[in-house]
Scaffold this active site. Structure first.
Site, mmCIF file in Angstrom:
data_model
loop_
_atom_site.group_PDB
_atom_site.id
_atom_site.type_symbol
_atom_site.label_atom_id
_atom_site.label_comp_id
_atom_site.label_asym_id
_atom_site.label_seq_id
_atom_site.Cartn_x
_atom_site.Cartn_y
_atom_site.Cartn_z
ATOM 1 N N GLY A 26 30.077 0.433 24.388
ATOM 2 C CA GLY A 26 29.065 0.578 25.431
ATOM 3 C C GLY A 26 29.181 1.919 26.111
ATOM 4 O O GLY A 26 30.234 2.548 26.101
ATOM 5 N N GLY A 38 28.059 3.389 29.852
ATOM 6 C CA GLY A 38 27.511 2.980 31.140
ATOM 7 C C GLY A 38 27.597 4.078 32.165
ATOM 8 O O GLY A 38 27.796 5.244 31.848
ATOM 9 N N GLY A 39 27.435 3.675 33.449
ATOM 10 C CA GLY A 39 27.466 4.649 34.528
ATOM 11 C C GLY A 39 28.777 5.402 34.534
ATOM 12 O O GLY A 39 29.830 4.814 34.696
ATOM 13 N N PHE A 40 28.724 6.687 34.338
ATOM 14 C CA PHE A 40 29.852 7.612 34.432
ATOM 15 C C PHE A 40 30.907 7.442 33.367
ATOM 16 O O PHE A 40 31.989 7.975 33.506
ATOM 17 C CB PHE A 40 30.534 7.504 35.809
ATOM 18 C CG PHE A 40 29.556 7.410 36.908
ATOM 19 C CD1 PHE A 40 28.787 8.497 37.224
ATOM 20 C CD2 PHE A 40 29.342 6.229 37.562
ATOM 21 C CE1 PHE A 40 27.837 8.404 38.210
ATOM 22 C CE2 PHE A 40 28.402 6.133 38.549
ATOM 23 C CZ PHE A 40 27.639 7.229 38.877
ATOM 24 N N GLY A 41 30.646 6.758 32.329
ATOM 25 C CA GLY A 41 31.690 6.673 31.337
ATOM 26 C C GLY A 41 31.316 5.890 30.108
ATOM 27 O O GLY A 41 30.284 5.246 30.029
ATOM 28 N N ASP A 83 26.516 -3.258 42.069
ATOM 29 C CA ASP A 83 25.818 -3.057 40.788
ATOM 30 C C ASP A 83 25.604 -4.384 40.077
ATOM 31 O O ASP A 83 25.889 -4.524 38.875
ATOM 32 C CB ASP A 83 26.607 -2.090 39.901
ATOM 33 C CG ASP A 83 25.720 -1.468 38.811
ATOM 34 O OD1 ASP A 83 24.484 -1.483 38.983
ATOM 35 O OD2 ASP A 83 26.265 -0.971 37.821
#
Length: 692
Positions: free
Chosen positions: A357, A359-362, A476
């Site tokens: 995956g 995702g946000g920031f990584g 989130d």
């Protein structure tokens, strides 16, 4: 005058390099002879007119035969049996061994029914026979061998033998010649590279074979080296080919024929020695040459080995430096800290094939911990500021103590330079959004499963907001961060944006973070995330699960792009069930469906004080309380318009920077998500939206 003409004709005849006759031929060198010869294997004609049977390769064969056959049997009367014809052949050869001490196996003058020998083996079989057909009378082959090694019958050294259908010689002698008028023999070194002449003569009447050799500088000896009585009539066939076969085995030599003549039932055709080419001069391997060659090879190999070792050592040092961890004092006291080298090994060096995956920031990797073999999900976060890391890690340490059946367990973390690694439980069934919107193999979430999932997430959020030692704001909550285990139980994950504060205290101001479509309107005003902002996102999740679509869908019908507006519109005209996921096909409990939709509207009230707490949400879902009848009255037009304008403003601004996949900790979702705000040091950024 007649004598002059005859002499001129003789000189013209002798000057021709190759002369074909009815009953024979002469090759004083082999310029232009290719049309009359059949070459096979390694055999070639060199530019200097020398016939080269083999080169200096090992385990090779070379054949060279006169292209046309000769009649070898004749009858005196029609009733008489056939007898072998008389024939004679003379040739000059030279052999250059590759090693100065030993060479190849040798060659043979051959009279055979064919020009090629299928299945013939090199080495001791001289390219004529093999282990299966050796000594077979059906071979019909006569040969004179010039063997450079010990023969089949144990003959020692360099020798000459007469062979019939076999490599076993009927008779043989060491290579030598008789000095004329004496019984003294002079040895001939066939490996010397010097030119040696051979005469082979068969008398069909006397039934005897004579073989004579001598250095080219010596006239033909009177006494043959070999004289062997034999009737070749049973051996030869009516039509036979004449030629040479040579081979190299484990060691090698270059075998050369410099001139060759052959005649049948006639007198010998002498070679013109003055027209023969010189012996080719080749560089041999001497002991000194071997030593120098071996020394050069040793030096080169040593240099290559040293270079390879240096490169390997450099790579090892570089990898250790890359995996080295410069720990601060405060990090040594953190119980949930993983070693970087363990996570590096678990993810196979953060190999791209292990990505599950983004995702946000990584990026999220699947890993197997080397110490236990446990499967984990490792999220690698790149932090572009040196500020706030210690505070963030302190919160991660606290989050590591969270324990609830509906939460993904954050096992620990690791900091290396500006990279932060979060380690979670690995959930193989993947995220809710993937199963809900893009199911594999036509998998379908029933209403019962969906309702249980919603209750499970509500229970997890209640634990975060009220039941743990501190208040945890997830910030989130969305379908792609809801993971499903093997029993389809929901577990809320990805605490990369989570913030903590003590009970009874207000949360601190932060940048607006979250996912477009799930962000509560008040965040644009206050910048303060609270439990009520999590409730707002949970309300969107309620509508998402019931309607089977994401919070923002640019491809939807006019007026339906924002899921929340569409549900409010349908509920306002008394047709709220029009928004139900058509895939459910009316297979749902109507009372529960209306409850979920109305509860979604209640949780997404524009004013945070109008929203229920997660404890109240659970009461509603469990039937322990009822939703206020006039919940819609809490939303006035100004708040609704402001909420819509906030999304339009976010979409129009340059904050939607790039698409990426869901940051889940199971199989990769197929949905497209979007980052909605750049990263700042005081938070770990905005994660993905779900415009499905």
């Amino acid at each position: 005058m007649a004598t002059t003409i005859a002499l001129a004709f003789l000189l013209f005849f002798l000057a021709k390099p190759a002369q074909s006759l009815t009953d024979g031929f002469i090759f004083n060198g082999f310029h232009g002879a290719i049309a009359n010869l059949s070459l096979d294997g390694a055999s070639i004609i060199r530019p200097d007119g020398v016939l080269k049977l083999t080169n200096q390769s090992k385990n090779i064969i070379g054949h060279a035969f006169y292209s046309s056959p000769f009649p070898m049997l004749e009858k005196t009367t029609s009733s008489a049996p056939s007898t072998a014809a008389s024939f004679s052949s003379s040739f000059v050869f030279a052999i250059y061994p590759w090693d100065s001490n030993e060479g190849g196996d040798g060659f043979a003058f051959t009279v055979s029914p064919a020009k090629q020998f299928p299945g013939a083996e090199p080495g001791q079989y001289l390219g004529i026979f093999n282990s299966s057909n050796n000594e077979n009378p059906a071979n019909h082959l006569f040969a004179v061998e010039f063997d450079l090694v010990n023969g089949f019958a144990g003959t020692d050294g360099s020798h000459i033998g007469i062979n019939i259908n076999s490599m076993y010689s009927r008779t043989s002698e060491l290579a030598s010649y008789y000095v004329n008028g004496t019984d003294v023999k002079e040895d001939v070194d066939m490996n010397s590279g010097e030119r040696i002449q051979v005469w082979i003569e068969y008398d069909g009447v006397a039934e005897i074979v004579n073989v004579t050799i001598s250095p080219l500088s010596i006239l033909k000896p009177i006494r043959p080296l070999l004289s062997y009585p034999i009737d070749l009539s049973p051996v030869l066939e009516e039509s036979m080919y004449v030629g040479f076969s040579a081979s190299n085995g484990k060691v090698s030599s270059s075998h050369y024929i410099l001139g060759w003549s052959f005649s049948i039932n006639g007198s010998e055709l002498p070679l013109n020695i003055s027209q023969l080419p010189e012996s080719p001069r080749e560089v041999r391997k001497s002991a000194g040459f071997k030593f120098k060659t071996n020394a050069i090879i040793a030096v080169v190999l040593s240099a290559i080995t040293l270079f390879v070792l240096t490169v390997l050592l450099s790579v090892i040092i570089y990898r250790r430096m890359m995996q080295a961890e410069d720990l601060e004092n405060w990090e040594l006291d953190c119980p949930h800290r993983f070693r970087y080298k363990d996570l590096y090994a678990a993810t196979k060096g953060f190999k791209e094939s292990e990505v599950i995956g983004v995702g946000g920031f990584g990026v999220v990797y699947k890993g197997l911990l080397p110490s236990s073999g446990q499967a984990v999900a490792v999220k690698k976060i790149s932090h572009n500021s040196g500020q706030g890391i210690r505070e963030f890690v302190a919160e991660i340490e606290s989050l590591g103590r969270l324990r609830h059946k509906n939460l993904i367990h954050l096992q620990g973390w690791c900091k290396r330079k500006q990279d932060l690694l979060l380690v979670y439980d690995y959930i193989p069934n993947g995220s809710l959004d993937a199963i809900l919107f893009k199911p594999k193999d036509d998998f379908f979430l029933s209403w019962e499963q969906r309702y249980n999932i919603l209750k499970g997430i509500a229970s997890g959020l209640l634990y975060l907001h009220e039941e743990w030692e501190q208040v945890v704001i997830h910030r989130d909550v969305k379908s792609s961060n809801v993971l499903l285990d093997a029993e389809m139980n929901a577990r809320l994950g990805d605490f990369g944006l989570a913030r903590l504060h003590d009970h009874g205290k207000n949360p601190r101001t932060t940048n607006v973070v979250g996912t477009l479509g799930y962000i509560a309107p008040e965040l644009a005003h206050t910048g303060k995330a609270s439990a009520m902002s999590d409730v707002y996102a949970y309300g969107v999740l309620l509508l998402e699960v019931a309607c089977g679509r994401g919070p923002i869908d640019p491809n939807s019908a006019p007026g339906h792009m924002l899921l929340l507006d569409w549900v409010r519109e349908c509920d306002g005209v008394g047709r709220v069930l029009d928004v139900v996921d058509p895939k459910l096909n009316l297979w749902y409990v109507e009372k529960e469906m209306v409850l979920v939709l109305r509860l979604g509207l209640l949780c997404t009230q524009s004013r945070p004080e109008a929203r229920p707490s997660m404890r109240q949400v659970i009461w509603y879902l469990n039937g322990e309380d009822t939703i206020p009848v006039h919940c819609k009255s809490f939303d006035d037009s100004s708040w609704v318009d402001e909420t819509g304008s906030m999304y339009v403003n976010l979409i129009s601004r340059d904050v939607i920077t790039r698409p990426y996949r869901s940051s889940e900790f199971g199989p990769i979702s197929s949905r497209s998500d979007f980052i909605t705000r750049p990263y700042h040091s005081s938070s770990f950024g905005v994660t993905s939206s779900n415009p499905s």
